[in-house]
Scaffold this active site. Structure first.
Site, PDB file in Angstrom:
ATOM      1  N   ASN A 195       0.830  -1.213   0.000  1.00 23.30           N
ATOM      2  CA  ASN A 195       0.000   0.000   0.000  1.00 23.30           C
ATOM      3  C   ASN A 195       0.862   1.260   0.000  1.00 23.30           C
ATOM      4  O   ASN A 195       0.601   2.220  -0.726  1.00 23.30           O
ATOM      5  CB  ASN A 195      -0.904   0.024   1.233  1.00 23.30           C
ATOM      6  CG  ASN A 195      -2.061  -0.950   1.147  1.00 23.30           C
ATOM      7  OD1 ASN A 195      -2.345  -1.502   0.089  1.00 23.30           O
ATOM      8  ND2 ASN A 195      -2.734  -1.167   2.260  1.00 23.30           N
ATOM      9  N   HIS A 202     -15.625   2.797 -14.971  1.00 25.72           N
ATOM     10  CA  HIS A 202     -15.444   2.083 -13.703  1.00 25.72           C
ATOM     11  C   HIS A 202     -16.669   1.262 -13.328  1.00 25.72           C
ATOM     12  O   HIS A 202     -16.654   0.516 -12.353  1.00 25.72           O
ATOM     13  CB  HIS A 202     -15.114   3.104 -12.598  1.00 25.72           C
ATOM     14  CG  HIS A 202     -14.586   2.506 -11.345  1.00 25.72           C
ATOM     15  ND1 HIS A 202     -15.286   2.509 -10.161  1.00 25.72           N
ATOM     16  CD2 HIS A 202     -13.406   1.872 -11.073  1.00 25.72           C
ATOM     17  CE1 HIS A 202     -14.574   1.913  -9.219  1.00 25.72           C
ATOM     18  NE2 HIS A 202     -13.435   1.521  -9.745  1.00 25.72           N
ATOM     19  N   TYR A 214     -12.207 -10.107  -1.761  1.00 27.17           N
ATOM     20  CA  TYR A 214     -12.883  -8.815  -1.688  1.00 27.17           C
ATOM     21  C   TYR A 214     -14.350  -9.033  -1.336  1.00 27.17           C
ATOM     22  O   TYR A 214     -15.019  -9.889  -1.926  1.00 27.17           O
ATOM     23  CB  TYR A 214     -12.831  -8.080  -3.033  1.00 27.17           C
ATOM     24  CG  TYR A 214     -11.512  -7.416  -3.363  1.00 27.17           C
ATOM     25  CD1 TYR A 214     -10.317  -7.852  -2.825  1.00 27.17           C
ATOM     26  CD2 TYR A 214     -11.470  -6.344  -4.247  1.00 27.17           C
ATOM     27  CE1 TYR A 214      -9.116  -7.255  -3.148  1.00 27.17           C
ATOM     28  CE2 TYR A 214     -10.270  -5.729  -4.585  1.00 27.17           C
ATOM     29  CZ  TYR A 214      -9.095  -6.198  -4.033  1.00 27.17           C
ATOM     30  OH  TYR A 214      -7.910  -5.602  -4.363  1.00 27.17           O
ATOM     31  N   ARG A 233     -13.939   2.083   4.708  1.00 24.05           N
ATOM     32  CA  ARG A 233     -12.723   1.279   4.902  1.00 24.05           C
ATOM     33  C   ARG A 233     -11.463   2.120   4.853  1.00 24.05           C
ATOM     34  O   ARG A 233     -10.556   1.969   5.670  1.00 24.05           O
ATOM     35  CB  ARG A 233     -12.633   0.176   3.851  1.00 24.05           C
ATOM     36  CG  ARG A 233     -11.307  -0.588   3.897  1.00 24.05           C
ATOM     37  CD  ARG A 233     -11.286  -1.729   2.913  1.00 24.05           C
ATOM     38  NE  ARG A 233     -11.541  -1.307   1.546  1.00 24.05           N
ATOM     39  CZ  ARG A 233     -10.592  -0.863   0.704  1.00 24.05           C
ATOM     40  NH1 ARG A 233      -9.346  -0.736   1.117  1.00 24.05           N
ATOM     41  NH2 ARG A 233     -10.892  -0.535  -0.537  1.00 24.05           N
TER      42      ARG A 233
END
Length: 682
Positions: free
Chosen positions: A45, A429, A462, A558
């Site tokens: 990340n 998207h 996910y 999140r």
């Protein structure tokens, strides 16, 4: 304006999120291997954060820009980022060196260094080095006059050789993409012993330089992170692929944003690197021996499955049978799929069936990120070979997936698929697949809409929600949306769908305005919004206005959350929590409770400016009352989490949400049990 209401800087908020990832590595209730994986996720990340977000801040500094809307100074934020990262990295080092390494040793798993090896092990590794590693090591000599273009996010050695008082310098790429970063060392004690590739190279470094004479040799690890934002300055779609390919090459030469270096590197070598890499002061990060820790996501533990999360058997969906046609049941009613709790095979079967069913005439699908060996792509190729009209709307600008998507573009076109790349300046998207099937004299439409990508790999980790439906209002809207995408035309007056870039923001405001009006009439109303990130300042201001009107607001965020809860006059009735657990929370859910009824939408979009203004997104309604109840109940399960939920407040301390008495609730475990119980009842 943001200077009139409280907003947290998005980069600093992101660092708060990554700290929550680090908290999972510190959690002793998490299995040991999973704790190591969370350290790897933290490291990965952070690399992406520097290559994108920090790179943008550097561009702002270079262009002497100041974001007037929120009033922050890029230089100041860069300094705060460096301070925060150094603090988090110290916590990272402590966790691995002082905590997890000891736990590994207790489990007879050891990460060896040269001094730990027996003579037999050293002999074995020397043979391994000569046979498997040495051929990949080709030093590049450097000098004041010549310094190569160093690849970003790859591990390197800076090597210094001295001979009769004279120094020579070279750089070696550590070939972890061709040789495993981890190598198991045999032993007679029954222990699982691992040594890193870079440590093996250090042990036998002298063998790399047999062509030159030297009296002394030393080497120090380093890696750089480059600006990875693509410069796609193009206004014609027919030139787009050419410009994209060039930008991918240029990305390898982007400005160096961060230099991570061995903390033991001599100052003279560090200064030499700095002189040639031109790193800004905030980009220097001293490190221990475990650079590019993201590799530890694949840390080998042999057969020690007890050190990982226990495998969970994905659930079935009541009413759908993978061994039979899905069209018949979907024609009768809607179905939800909750990933990864329920098997992604339903989605694969839906597209596979569409590819081989002789009655299916046309498939339309949006593709953003797909798996490396994509069954979705393979099904589309088969569909085209079976004579069906296949329209794939491919977003080749998906960050860090550009190269892979260019490959899929070629493969799909070669198979006869109609591939549409869309608008150069607006990313696609949305997640949807629309299928047309000939049923007698009519052409029936079926669709799958989702909050997540068509990616069978990420579907296992996910948390997303998808909808199978033949609802005529939804399929008509999708037909119009896809027709527009072929021409890069966007509409804003759909009957059921809410779409970006034209109407999502406005319709979202209308929903909030309705809640405000009802609240002002004394009706108890509320909303629950679940998302990955909340950064759009106008949305935040709208939520503050709703707060002041008495609307109760629960946010499950999140990642980044720039809204600051608990501020008097702004956010007393806004409660924010974040869940970081075994699976990555990825679903976007909007629940508007008007007192006597509610509306629920699932969305591909986060509440970020880029999603609302510069992307094609879809929010789709849950029409079936039973399915609305199901999602409502699942949102309540999330809100009750007092095990993995963190409280997001003005202090930004990432405190765990805990109940002093009563039952322990863990949303991801309880979600699985809820769906399992429901399946057994039905």
């Amino acid at each position: 304006m943001a200077d009139q209401f409280p907003v947290l800087n998005r980069e600093l908020s992101w660092l708060q999120f990554n700290e929550r990832v680090l908290q999972e590595a510190a959690d002793e209730t998490v299995p040991l291997l999973e704790r190591i994986k969370f350290l790897a996720i933290y490291s990965s990340n952070l690399s992406e954060f520097y290559s994108v977000r920090v790179a943008i801040l550097h561009r702002m500094v270079e262009n002497e820009l100041k974001n007037k809307k929120i009033g922050f100074k890029p230089k100041k934020i860069l300094k705060q980022i460096q301070q925060s990262v150094l603090k988090l990295d110290k916590k990272f080092d402590y966790l691995f060196d002082q905590v997890l390494t000891k736990h590994l040793e207790e489990e007879n798993i050891n990460i060896l260094e040269a001094d730990d090896l027996t003579d037999d092990q050293r002999t074995y590794l020397h043979t391994y080095f000569q046979d498997e590693i040495l051929k990949h090591l080709i030093p590049i000599w450097v000098s004041d006059a010549f310094f190569p273009n160093v690849n970003g996010r790859t591990l390197q050695f800076m090597v210094k050789l001295t001979h009769k008082g004279k120094e020579r310098l070279s750089i070696i790429d550590i070939p972890k993409n061709t040789v495993s970063r981890f190598h198991r060392v045999p032993n007679n004690e029954g222990q699982h012993e691992i040594i890193l590739l870079d440590d093996i190279i250090l042990m036998f470094l002298e063998n790399v330089y047999t062509a030159v004479e030297f009296d002394d040799i030393s080497a120090y690890r380093f890696q750089i992170t480059r600006d990875s934002e693509l410069d796609l300055d193009v206004d014609r779609s027919d030139k787009f692929l050419e410009v994209l390919k060039k930008s991918l090459v240029d990305r390898k030469k982007g400005k160096v944003i961060r230099l991570e270096y061995d903390a033991n590197m001599p100052p003279s070598l560090l200064s030499y690197l700095d002189a040639h890499l031109e790193v800004d002061d905030d980009g220097f990060i001293p490190m221990n021996r475990y650079m590019i820790f993201s590799d530890f996501i694949d840390f080998p533990i042999g057969n020690r499955l007890d050190l990982a999360y226990e495998p969970v058997l994905p659930l079935a969906i009541a009413g759908l049978d993978i061994n039979k046609s899905l069209f018949k049941p979907i024609k009768k009613r809607d179905y939800l799929i909750h990933l990864p709790y329920q098997t992604y095979d339903y989605v694969l079967h839906f597209i596979r069936e569409s590819a081989i069913d002789p009655s299916v005439e046309e498939i339309n699908i949006t593709l953003y990120r797909v798996a490396n060996n994509s069954n979705i792509i393979n099904a589309l190729v088969i569909a085209a070979k079976n004579g069906k009209k296949v329209n794939a709307f491919l977003e080749v600008k998906a960050r860090f997936d550009e190269k892979a998507n260019l490959y899929w573009y070629t493969k799909l076109e070669e198979a006869g698929v109609n591939v549409y790349l869309g608008n150069v300046n607006i990313k696609l998207h949305a997640k949807s697949c629309l299928v047309y099937r000939r049923e007698g004299k009519r052409r029936a439409a079926y669709t799958y809409l989702s909050t997540g990508n068509f990616n069978e790999k990420t579907a296992r980790i996910y948390c997303d929600i998808g909808l199978f439906t033949a609802n005529k209002n939804i399929t008509r809207d999708l037909k119009r949306l896809f027709a527009g995408l072929k021409k890069s035309v966007y509409y804003d007056n759909y009957n059921t769908l809410i779409t970006a870039p034209l109407s999502m923001r406005g319709v979202f405001y209308e929903k909030i305005d309705k809640l405000i009006q009802l609240s002002q009439r004394g009706i108890r109303v509320s909303m629950v919004l679940k998302m990955n990130s909340l950064t759009d300042e106008d949305i935040i201001q709208k939520l503050y206005i709703a707060n002041n009107a008495g609307v109760r607001i629960h946010l499950i965020v999140r990642g980044m959350c720039c809204l600051i809860p608990g501020k008097v006059g702004f956010s007393e009735h806004i409660y924010v929590m974040s869940i970081v657990d075994r699976y990555l929370e990825h679903a976007r859910v909007w629940l508007f409770d008007y007192g006597d009824h509610n509306e629920i939408y699932l969305s591909s979009a986060d509440l970020m400016t880029r999603n609302l203004n510069r992307r094609v997104e879809i929010a789709f309604p849950i029409v079936d009352s039973n399915l609305r109840t199901e999602i409502y109940n699942l949102m309540q399960i999330q809100l009750k989490d007092n095990t993995k939920a963190r409280i997001i407040d003005a202090q930004q301390k990432n405190r765990y949400k805990r109940s002093p008495v009563g039952q322990s609730n863990r949303a991801q475990t309880d979600t699985y049990e809820y769906l399992k119980d429901k399946l057994e009842i039905l």
